[in-house]
Scaffold this motif. Structure first.
Motif, PDB file in Angstrom:
ATOM      1  N   ASP A  34       0.810  -1.219   0.000  1.00 52.28           N
ATOM      2  CA  ASP A  34       0.000   0.000   0.000  1.00 52.28           C
ATOM      3  C   ASP A  34       0.847   1.275   0.000  1.00 52.28           C
ATOM      4  O   ASP A  34       0.529   2.256   0.675  1.00 52.28           O
ATOM      5  CB  ASP A  34      -0.961   0.017   1.204  1.00 52.28           C
ATOM      6  CG  ASP A  34      -1.915  -1.169   1.196  1.00 52.28           C
ATOM      7  OD1 ASP A  34      -2.351  -1.560   0.105  1.00 52.28           O
ATOM      8  OD2 ASP A  34      -2.195  -1.714   2.281  1.00 52.28           O
ATOM      9  N   LEU A  35       1.949   1.266  -0.758  1.00 48.00           N
ATOM     10  CA  LEU A  35       2.817   2.444  -0.795  1.00 48.00           C
ATOM     11  C   LEU A  35       2.061   3.677  -1.270  1.00 48.00           C
ATOM     12  O   LEU A  35       2.214   4.764  -0.707  1.00 48.00           O
ATOM     13  CB  LEU A  35       4.020   2.167  -1.704  1.00 48.00           C
ATOM     14  CG  LEU A  35       5.001   3.324  -1.895  1.00 48.00           C
ATOM     15  CD1 LEU A  35       5.603   3.758  -0.576  1.00 48.00           C
ATOM     16  CD2 LEU A  35       6.096   2.944  -2.898  1.00 48.00           C
ATOM     17  N   ALA A  36       1.241   3.516  -2.293  1.00 50.64           N
ATOM     18  CA  ALA A  36       0.523   4.682  -2.832  1.00 50.64           C
ATOM     19  C   ALA A  36      -0.406   5.291  -1.792  1.00 50.64           C
ATOM     20  O   ALA A  36      -0.469   6.519  -1.645  1.00 50.64           O
ATOM     21  CB  ALA A  36      -0.259   4.282  -4.079  1.00 50.64           C
ATOM     22  N   ALA A  37      -1.121   4.451  -1.039  1.00 52.19           N
ATOM     23  CA  ALA A  37      -2.041   4.964  -0.018  1.00 52.19           C
ATOM     24  C   ALA A  37      -1.275   5.635   1.109  1.00 52.19           C
ATOM     25  O   ALA A  37      -1.677   6.701   1.615  1.00 52.19           O
ATOM     26  CB  ALA A  37      -2.904   3.826   0.527  1.00 52.19           C
ATOM     27  N   ARG A  38      -0.173   5.017   1.535  1.00 53.37           N
ATOM     28  CA  ARG A  38       0.622   5.610   2.601  1.00 53.37           C
ATOM     29  C   ARG A  38       1.237   6.936   2.151  1.00 53.37           C
ATOM     30  O   ARG A  38       1.335   7.892   2.923  1.00 53.37           O
ATOM     31  CB  ARG A  38       1.712   4.642   3.050  1.00 53.37           C
ATOM     32  CG  ARG A  38       1.165   3.437   3.819  1.00 53.37           C
ATOM     33  CD  ARG A  38       2.246   2.508   4.310  1.00 53.37           C
ATOM     34  NE  ARG A  38       2.842   1.730   3.228  1.00 53.37           N
ATOM     35  CZ  ARG A  38       4.111   1.803   2.857  1.00 53.37           C
ATOM     36  NH1 ARG A  38       4.932   2.630   3.475  1.00 53.37           N
ATOM     37  NH2 ARG A  38       4.567   1.047   1.878  1.00 53.37           N
ATOM     38  N   LEU A  98       5.220  21.746   5.241  1.00 61.42           N
ATOM     39  CA  LEU A  98       6.578  21.296   4.960  1.00 61.42           C
ATOM     40  C   LEU A  98       6.718  20.869   3.496  1.00 61.42           C
ATOM     41  O   LEU A  98       5.898  20.099   2.996  1.00 61.42           O
ATOM     42  CB  LEU A  98       6.940  20.112   5.847  1.00 61.42           C
ATOM     43  CG  LEU A  98       7.086  20.376   7.350  1.00 61.42           C
ATOM     44  CD1 LEU A  98       7.274  19.057   8.100  1.00 61.42           C
ATOM     45  CD2 LEU A  98       8.244  21.332   7.635  1.00 61.42           C
ATOM     46  N   ASP A  99       7.748  21.353   2.837  1.00 61.59           N
ATOM     47  CA  ASP A  99       8.113  20.835   1.525  1.00 61.59           C
ATOM     48  C   ASP A  99       9.005  19.611   1.714  1.00 61.59           C
ATOM     49  O   ASP A  99       9.470  19.326   2.819  1.00 61.59           O
ATOM     50  CB  ASP A  99       8.836  21.909   0.717  1.00 61.59           C
ATOM     51  CG  ASP A  99       7.883  22.990   0.231  1.00 61.59           C
ATOM     52  OD1 ASP A  99       6.674  22.699   0.120  1.00 61.59           O
ATOM     53  OD2 ASP A  99       8.340  24.118  -0.031  1.00 61.59           O
ATOM     54  N   VAL A 100       9.286  18.909   0.617  1.00 63.82           N
ATOM     55  CA  VAL A 100       9.981  17.631   0.756  1.00 63.82           C
ATOM     56  C   VAL A 100      10.854  17.369  -0.458  1.00 63.82           C
ATOM     57  O   VAL A 100      10.539  17.777  -1.579  1.00 63.82           O
ATOM     58  CB  VAL A 100       8.956  16.476   0.948  1.00 63.82           C
ATOM     59  CG1 VAL A 100       8.046  16.335  -0.255  1.00 63.82           C
ATOM     60  CG2 VAL A 100       9.642  15.160   1.268  1.00 63.82           C
ATOM     61  N   THR A 101      11.970  16.717  -0.216  1.00 69.20           N
ATOM     62  CA  THR A 101      12.735  16.061  -1.267  1.00 69.20           C
ATOM     63  C   THR A 101      12.865  14.601  -0.871  1.00 69.20           C
ATOM     64  O   THR A 101      12.867  14.278   0.323  1.00 69.20           O
ATOM     65  CB  THR A 101      14.118  16.710  -1.456  1.00 69.20           C
ATOM     66  OG1 THR A 101      14.756  16.151  -2.585  1.00 69.20           O
ATOM     67  CG2 THR A 101      14.992  16.507  -0.250  1.00 69.20           C
ATOM     68  N   VAL A 105      10.815   7.882  -7.533  1.00 76.30           N
ATOM     69  CA  VAL A 105      10.305   8.900  -8.444  1.00 76.30           C
ATOM     70  C   VAL A 105       8.785   9.007  -8.315  1.00 76.30           C
ATOM     71  O   VAL A 105       8.223  10.119  -8.271  1.00 76.30           O
ATOM     72  CB  VAL A 105      10.711   8.573  -9.898  1.00 76.30           C
ATOM     73  CG1 VAL A 105       9.937   9.449 -10.883  1.00 76.30           C
ATOM     74  CG2 VAL A 105      12.214   8.751 -10.089  1.00 76.30           C
ATOM     75  N   ARG A 106       8.096   7.862  -8.245  1.00 81.16           N
ATOM     76  CA  ARG A 106       6.632   7.896  -8.104  1.00 81.16           C
ATOM     77  C   ARG A 106       6.215   8.521  -6.783  1.00 81.16           C
ATOM     78  O   ARG A 106       5.264   9.301  -6.720  1.00 81.16           O
ATOM     79  CB  ARG A 106       6.081   6.479  -8.224  1.00 81.16           C
ATOM     80  CG  ARG A 106       6.237   5.876  -9.621  1.00 81.16           C
ATOM     81  CD  ARG A 106       5.900   4.405  -9.618  1.00 81.16           C
ATOM     82  NE  ARG A 106       6.102   3.797 -10.934  1.00 81.16           N
ATOM     83  CZ  ARG A 106       6.304   2.506 -11.118  1.00 81.16           C
ATOM     84  NH1 ARG A 106       6.331   1.674 -10.080  1.00 81.16           N
ATOM     85  NH2 ARG A 106       6.488   2.033 -12.340  1.00 81.16           N
ATOM     86  N   VAL A 107       6.932   8.171  -5.715  1.00 83.85           N
ATOM     87  CA  VAL A 107       6.644   8.777  -4.421  1.00 83.85           C
ATOM     88  C   VAL A 107       6.854  10.293  -4.484  1.00 83.85           C
ATOM     89  O   VAL A 107       6.033  11.077  -3.999  1.00 83.85           O
ATOM     90  CB  VAL A 107       7.533   8.156  -3.324  1.00 83.85           C
ATOM     91  CG1 VAL A 107       7.466   8.973  -2.033  1.00 83.85           C
ATOM     92  CG2 VAL A 107       7.115   6.710  -3.050  1.00 83.85           C
ATOM     93  N   ALA A 108       7.962  10.704  -5.089  1.00 85.89           N
ATOM     94  CA  ALA A 108       8.247  12.136  -5.198  1.00 85.89           C
ATOM     95  C   ALA A 108       7.163  12.863  -5.975  1.00 85.89           C
ATOM     96  O   ALA A 108       6.747  13.969  -5.598  1.00 85.89           O
ATOM     97  CB  ALA A 108       9.607  12.339  -5.862  1.00 85.89           C
ATOM     98  N   ALA A 109       6.686  12.261  -7.057  1.00 90.00           N
ATOM     99  CA  ALA A 109       5.623  12.890  -7.839  1.00 90.00           C
ATOM    100  C   ALA A 109       4.353  13.022  -7.003  1.00 90.00           C
ATOM    101  O   ALA A 109       3.678  14.065  -7.032  1.00 90.00           O
ATOM    102  CB  ALA A 109       5.359  12.083  -9.104  1.00 90.00           C
ATOM    103  N   ASP A 110       4.020  11.980  -6.240  1.00 87.09           N
ATOM    104  CA  ASP A 110       2.808  12.012  -5.425  1.00 87.09           C
ATOM    105  C   ASP A 110       2.915  12.997  -4.267  1.00 87.09           C
ATOM    106  O   ASP A 110       1.902  13.528  -3.794  1.00 87.09           O
ATOM    107  CB  ASP A 110       2.502  10.612  -4.881  1.00 87.09           C
ATOM    108  CG  ASP A 110       2.031   9.656  -5.974  1.00 87.09           C
ATOM    109  OD1 ASP A 110       1.657  10.142  -7.063  1.00 87.09           O
ATOM    110  OD2 ASP A 110       2.034   8.436  -5.732  1.00 87.09           O
ATOM    111  N   LEU A 111       4.142  13.239  -3.798  1.00 88.03           N
ATOM    112  CA  LEU A 111       4.340  14.171  -2.684  1.00 88.03           C
ATOM    113  C   LEU A 111       4.556  15.604  -3.160  1.00 88.03           C
ATOM    114  O   LEU A 111       4.584  16.528  -2.347  1.00 88.03           O
ATOM    115  CB  LEU A 111       5.550  13.749  -1.841  1.00 88.03           C
ATOM    116  CG  LEU A 111       5.440  12.445  -1.060  1.00 88.03           C
ATOM    117  CD1 LEU A 111       6.737  12.173  -0.312  1.00 88.03           C
ATOM    118  CD2 LEU A 111       4.264  12.490  -0.072  1.00 88.03           C
ATOM    119  N   GLY A 112       4.738  15.790  -4.476  1.00 88.25           N
ATOM    120  CA  GLY A 112       5.099  17.116  -4.974  1.00 88.25           C
ATOM    121  C   GLY A 112       6.512  17.499  -4.582  1.00 88.25           C
ATOM    122  O   GLY A 112       6.813  18.691  -4.395  1.00 88.25           O
ATOM    123  N   ALA A 113       7.408  16.516  -4.465  1.00 85.87           N
ATOM    124  CA  ALA A 113       8.789  16.773  -4.062  1.00 85.87           C
ATOM    125  C   ALA A 113       9.538  17.516  -5.164  1.00 85.87           C
ATOM    126  O   ALA A 113       9.233  17.382  -6.349  1.00 85.87           O
ATOM    127  CB  ALA A 113       9.494  15.462  -3.748  1.00 85.87           C
TER     128      ALA A 113
END
Length: 341
Positions: free
Chosen positions: A85-89, A102-105, A143-151
């Motif tokens: 469930d990476l996408a949901a988390r 908070l912004d994120v990288t 990369v997918r996580v970063a896109a979903d977080l707006g990193a």
């Protein structure tokens, strides 16, 4: 762990600033100003330096201390990239980051996230194609996580050249392995920021440019500049490294360090003169996060997070001549148990 590195002395720095004639006070007062533009810097703290905290506790702490963002290392104790469930988390985390302001990288330097026995293994240089593929998969997930977080970027590094591997073969593996990651980053619109790491195949700014040329200078390939690494091994000063790296700068890590010794140190424990570094960084117009990188001080992470931001704000104020933007939050905590600082 520290590792000594034999590094040649830096060449004498250019004296361009000293050769500029000083103002006599008689110039036309209406002449346009040629002072460099000052861009306020945005500081974050890396979760690899807060590994003993739950992720939400770490984020709340950083927001309370006044940090602008967080360097999120994908790892088992925080956002595990391999758990279900990476996408949901990730969506829940995005909501929490937004609530905290908070912004994120996204950083990918977790020590044992892929292999419990090999630090940072397998790497993009591993002799086994399937093992290299596991690292590629991790980076594409990042990369997918970063896109979903707006990193603002995804960080990565090359890894250490395996024993007995010809350097040209290692470079060939690196470029081949990064190609699908760059494709994913381009599709997602998230820069991939490669970090020169002491002891790795890609260890210096010169190595970064070798990689960039080998890959055809892709738009979404950028640079993670670690200020301590510049002090450790680059021929240029850290401030000159910032200026040299400016066109490709996508992520910045910062800590103190000594020449020739790869050991991340709290501010003031090393040799770096920070106001010139921050002045150079501000003058580039860099808008991303500048993330404190103290993974070996995680045992006292809240203590060092509390001390680091005021230090950086004071150094920034010295660099730019502006008031220090330090949020009051009580007295610093006492020196933590086990710390020698």
């Amino acid at each position: 762990m520290s590792h000594a590195t034999s590094v040649p002395a830096r060449p004498t720095e250019a004296r361009g600033a000293e050769s500029t004639p000083r103002s006599t006070g008689s110039e036309d007062a209406t002449a346009p100003s040629h002072e460099p533009t000052v861009t306020p810097l945005r500081f974050g703290y890396g979760t690899n330096g807060l590994a003993d905290l739950r992720l939400d506790d770490a984020l709340t702490l950083l927001a309370d201390l006044g940090y602008a963002g967080v360097g999120l290392t994908l790892d088992h104790m925080h956002l595990d990239p391999l758990a279900p469930d990476l996408a949901a988390r990730t969506r829940r985390l995005a909501q929490r980051l937004d609530a905290l302001g908070l912004d994120v990288t996204v950083e990918t330097g977790a020590r044992y996230v892929l292999d419990p026995r090999r630090k940072h293994g397998p790497s993009l240089l591993d002799p086994d194609p399937e093992d290299r593929g596991r690292r590629v998969d991790l980076l594409i997930r990042a990369v997918r996580v970063a896109a979903d977080l707006g990193a603002h970027a995804v960080h990565c590094f090359s890894g250490i050249t395996p024993p007995g591997t010809d350097p040209d073969r290692a470079w060939h593996r690196l470029t081949d392995a990064l190609a699908p990651v760059l494709d994913a980053a381009t599709t997602a619109g998230v820069p991939l920021a490669v970090e020169p790491e002491p002891g790795h195949l890609l260890a210096s700014l010169a190595d970064f440019h070798r990689l960039r040329r080998a890959l055809g200078e892709p738009e979404h390939l950028g640079l993670t500049l670690d200020i301590g690494h510049c002090q450790c091994l680059e021929p240029l000063s850290p401030a000159d490294c910032v200026r040299a790296a400016a066109p490709w700068l996508r992520h910045v890590q910062i800590e103190d360090m000594r020449r020739g010794v790869h050991e991340h140190l709290p501010f003031g424990d090393g040799e770096i003169d920070f106001p010139p570094v921050l002045a150079a960084l501000s003058a580039t117009g860099y808008q991303g996060l500048t993330v404190v990188e103290l993974p070996r001080h995680s045992h006292a992470g809240p203590h060092f997070a509390e001390l680091s931001l005021p230090f950086l704000r004071r150094a920034e104020a010295t660099a730019t001549g502006s008031p220090a933007r330090v949020r009051p939050h009580g007295d610093p905590s006492a020196t933590p148990e086990g710390s020698t600082s």
